[in-house]
Design an enzyme around this catalytic site. Structure first.
Site, PDB file in Angstrom:
ATOM      1  N   ARG A 102       3.972  14.437  11.635  1.00 22.56           N
ATOM      2  CA  ARG A 102       2.877  14.300  12.902  1.00 22.56           C
ATOM      3  C   ARG A 102       3.037  15.667  13.651  1.00 22.56           C
ATOM      4  O   ARG A 102       1.806  16.093  13.998  1.00 22.56           O
ATOM      5  CB  ARG A 102       2.584  12.915  13.493  1.00 22.56           C
ATOM      6  CG  ARG A 102       2.250  12.117  11.835  1.00 22.56           C
ATOM      7  CD  ARG A 102       2.354  10.452  12.710  1.00 22.56           C
ATOM      8  NE  ARG A 102       2.240   9.264  11.891  1.00 22.56           N
ATOM      9  CZ  ARG A 102       2.396   8.073  11.782  1.00 22.56           C
ATOM     10  NH1 ARG A 102       3.309   7.863  12.546  1.00 22.56           N
ATOM     11  NH2 ARG A 102       1.891   7.485  11.240  1.00 22.56           N
ATOM     12  N   ARG A 110       9.071 -10.764  19.170  1.00 17.05           N
ATOM     13  CA  ARG A 110      10.341  -9.734  18.484  1.00 17.05           C
ATOM     14  C   ARG A 110      11.183 -10.431  17.501  1.00 17.05           C
ATOM     15  O   ARG A 110      11.318 -10.107  16.869  1.00 17.05           O
ATOM     16  CB  ARG A 110      10.429  -8.953  19.283  1.00 17.05           C
ATOM     17  CG  ARG A 110      10.921  -7.585  19.087  1.00 17.05           C
ATOM     18  CD  ARG A 110      11.595  -6.885  20.591  1.00 17.05           C
ATOM     19  NE  ARG A 110      12.515  -7.026  20.848  1.00 17.05           N
ATOM     20  CZ  ARG A 110      13.458  -6.814  20.714  1.00 17.05           C
ATOM     21  NH1 ARG A 110      13.822  -5.396  20.695  1.00 17.05           N
ATOM     22  NH2 ARG A 110      14.385  -7.350  21.745  1.00 17.05           N
ATOM     23  N   HIS A 156      12.332   4.644  14.941  1.00 17.28           N
ATOM     24  CA  HIS A 156      10.957   4.820  14.832  1.00 17.28           C
ATOM     25  C   HIS A 156      10.187   3.920  15.619  1.00 17.28           C
ATOM     26  O   HIS A 156       9.904   2.675  14.882  1.00 17.28           O
ATOM     27  CB  HIS A 156      11.041   4.913  13.009  1.00 17.28           C
ATOM     28  CG  HIS A 156       9.129   4.809  13.113  1.00 17.28           C
ATOM     29  ND1 HIS A 156       8.571   5.550  13.160  1.00 17.28           N
ATOM     30  CD2 HIS A 156       8.507   3.715  12.327  1.00 17.28           C
ATOM     31  CE1 HIS A 156       7.240   5.136  12.662  1.00 17.28           C
ATOM     32  NE2 HIS A 156       7.591   3.619  12.006  1.00 17.28           N
ATOM     33  N   ARG A 178       4.641  -8.628  11.518  1.00 17.81           N
ATOM     34  CA  ARG A 178       4.516  -9.353  12.404  1.00 17.81           C
ATOM     35  C   ARG A 178       3.358  -9.716  12.694  1.00 17.81           C
ATOM     36  O   ARG A 178       2.026  -9.469  12.426  1.00 17.81           O
ATOM     37  CB  ARG A 178       4.287  -8.631  13.932  1.00 17.81           C
ATOM     38  CG  ARG A 178       4.547  -8.906  14.821  1.00 17.81           C
ATOM     39  CD  ARG A 178       4.428  -8.525  16.316  1.00 17.81           C
ATOM     40  NE  ARG A 178       5.912  -7.550  16.616  1.00 17.81           N
ATOM     41  CZ  ARG A 178       6.122  -7.834  17.924  1.00 17.81           C
ATOM     42  NH1 ARG A 178       6.347  -8.643  18.448  1.00 17.81           N
ATOM     43  NH2 ARG A 178       7.851  -6.571  17.694  1.00 17.81           N
ATOM     44  N   GLY A 237       4.186   1.576  -0.954  1.00 18.17           N
ATOM     45  CA  GLY A 237       4.341   1.319  -2.770  1.00 18.17           C
ATOM     46  C   GLY A 237       3.428   1.712  -3.865  1.00 18.17           C
ATOM     47  O   GLY A 237       3.957   2.586  -4.428  1.00 18.17           O
ATOM     48  N   GLY A 280      10.326   0.285   5.934  1.00 17.22           N
ATOM     49  CA  GLY A 280       9.705  -0.903   6.202  1.00 17.22           C
ATOM     50  C   GLY A 280      10.168  -1.232   7.886  1.00 17.22           C
ATOM     51  O   GLY A 280      11.604  -1.161   8.026  1.00 17.22           O
ATOM     52  N   ASP A 333       6.982  10.679  11.598  1.00  9.37           N
ATOM     53  CA  ASP A 333       6.889  11.325  12.623  1.00  9.37           C
ATOM     54  C   ASP A 333       6.841  12.901  13.009  1.00  9.37           C
ATOM     55  O   ASP A 333       6.234  13.259  13.839  1.00  9.37           O
ATOM     56  CB  ASP A 333       7.653  10.302  13.843  1.00  9.37           C
ATOM     57  CG  ASP A 333       8.002   8.806  13.437  1.00  9.37           C
ATOM     58  OD1 ASP A 333       6.620   8.225  14.027  1.00  9.37           O
ATOM     59  OD2 ASP A 333       8.580   8.513  12.874  1.00  9.37           O
ATOM     60  N   GLN A 383       1.039  -1.174   0.072  1.00  6.06           N
ATOM     61  CA  GLN A 383      -0.261   0.062  -0.398  1.00  6.06           C
ATOM     62  C   GLN A 383       1.007   1.391  -0.106  1.00  6.06           C
ATOM     63  O   GLN A 383       0.351   2.528  -0.278  1.00  6.06           O
ATOM     64  CB  GLN A 383      -0.592  -0.252   0.880  1.00  6.06           C
ATOM     65  CG  GLN A 383      -0.215  -0.128   2.494  1.00  6.06           C
ATOM     66  CD  GLN A 383      -1.389   0.502   4.059  1.00  6.06           C
ATOM     67  OE1 GLN A 383      -2.132   1.160   2.649  1.00  6.06           O
ATOM     68  NE2 GLN A 383      -1.321   0.165   5.381  1.00  6.06           N
TER      69      GLN A 383
END
Ligand code: NAX
Length: 327
Positions: free
Chosen positions: A162, A98, A187, A92, A17, A130, A159, A15
């Protein structure tokens, strides 16, 4: 006319891309005079979808597009690349720890780092979008020993944007009146969005807002905005992320404006006590394809605590991928 610039975009059928490619092709990233050769990398299962995007790119008849190719082999996709937008990553999945996420992405970014090392152009520059973006950039850089590590950056411009937007909304000022907002660290939700040095119409932002708004509303709102977008939109940030990736690269190539800076996650040179080599966000100025971490800023006790916490998270991600033999 300017020489064409070769731009490799990974995760091209995703999305972000889809929101990114048309704007690069229109000249929004490198400028309205610069032809682009687009090289799209996808996994084999999504290569056909990327071919579909190529059909649409053709149908736009963008005058700047000098090449359009889809690959499922990183070595081919990065051949001759001047610019890399590393968007594709392993999300994930349910029940994934993790360490599993870091390992899956390590497999992707180590291979891409090697492909960049072997085939990219001498002036290659990358922004990793990514996630986990900072650590993925670290992995890619460590598999590209012949490319200066400084060319592997990760995106915190979303960020940053925002934070600008929240400060504008709170003060009633237009976004164009705001300068010198900064994002520090990872991030992730541990990031430190900082308006200590920011100005609104040339005056200190901190004269217009109080510390309780900064600590209680502004910082958590910016740091958790990705989750807010998912809950309201029903999908993760896409067009805003693509816009930020374009801004990140446009500013790196063309330079920040006088009296302002941008935020980029870059390999630390030890500035502000961030351990050397960690890919951490800093305020940076850019000019003529280079960037410099802004020096000499006062760091308050509050800021120190926030930066140290986010940097500790980065160090633990680095230790985890070191344990996996990825850096
Ligand atoms: P999508 O899942 O829509 O697209 C990802 C695409 O990458 C898929 O088409 C997939 O096939 C492809 N891909 C996976 N592995 C690949 C590989 N080895 N080589 C090439 N392509 C590969 O995700 P999208 O919403 O586009 O998000 C992409 C990434 O951006 C995610 O990791 C996401 O977490 C991250 N984000 C980072 C942000 C940032 O500010 N740094 C914000 C937005 C976004 O959440």
């Amino acid at each position: 006319p300017a020489a064409p610039v070769t731009v490799t975009v990974t995760g091209a059928a995703g999305q972000i891309g889809y929101a990114l490619l048309f704007r690069i092709a229109s000249g929004a990233m490198l400028g309205p005079e610069v032809p682009v050769r687009l090289r799209l990398l996808e996994v084999p299962a999504a290569a056909r979808a990327a071919e579909g995007t190529v059909l649409e790119l053709m149908d736009c008849a963008f005058p700047l597009v000098a090449g359009l190719d889809v690959f499922d082999d990183p070595a081919k996709a990065f051949d001759g690349a001047n610019v890399g937008l590393l968007v594709g990553a392993r999300p994930r999945g349910p029940g994934m720890e993790r360490a599993d996420l870091l390992a899956a992405n390590g497999g992707i970014f180590s291979v891409q780092g090697r492909a960049i090392n072997d085939g990219a152009a001498g002036d290659f520059k990358a922004v990793v979008v990514g996630n986990p973006a900072n650590t993925n950039a670290l992995i890619a850089a460590s598999h590209a020993p012949d490319v200066p590590a400084s060319r592997f950056t990760a995106m915190t411009r979303l960020d940053h944007d925002r934070a600008v937007a929240q400060l504008a909304a709170k003060t009633g000022a237009p976004v164009s009146a705001i300068r010198k907002v900064a994002i520090w660290g990872n991030h992730s939700a541990s990031q430190y969005p900082d308006i200590t040095h920011a100005t609104v119409d040339g005056g200190p932002a901190t004269d217009l807002v109080d510390q309780s708004w900064i600590a209680g509303e502004f910082i958590p709102r910016v740091a958790k905005r990705g989750a807010e977008i998912i809950s309201v939109r029903g999908g993760s940030s896409a067009a805003s992320a693509a816009n930020a990736a374009i801004a990140h690269m446009r500013l790196w190539v063309h330079g920040t404006r006088a009296g302002d800076w941008t935020s980029m996650a870059v390999p630390s040179d030890g500035s502000y006590g961030v351990p050397e080599g960690l890919v951490s966000s800093f305020p940076v100025t850019t000019a003529a394809g280079d960037y410099n971490i802004v020096q000499g800023l006062d760091i308050s006790v509050f800021a120190r605590g926030r930066i140290d916490a986010s940097v500790a998270e980065l160090a633990s991600e680095r230790d985890a991928v070191k344990g996996l033999g990825l850096v």
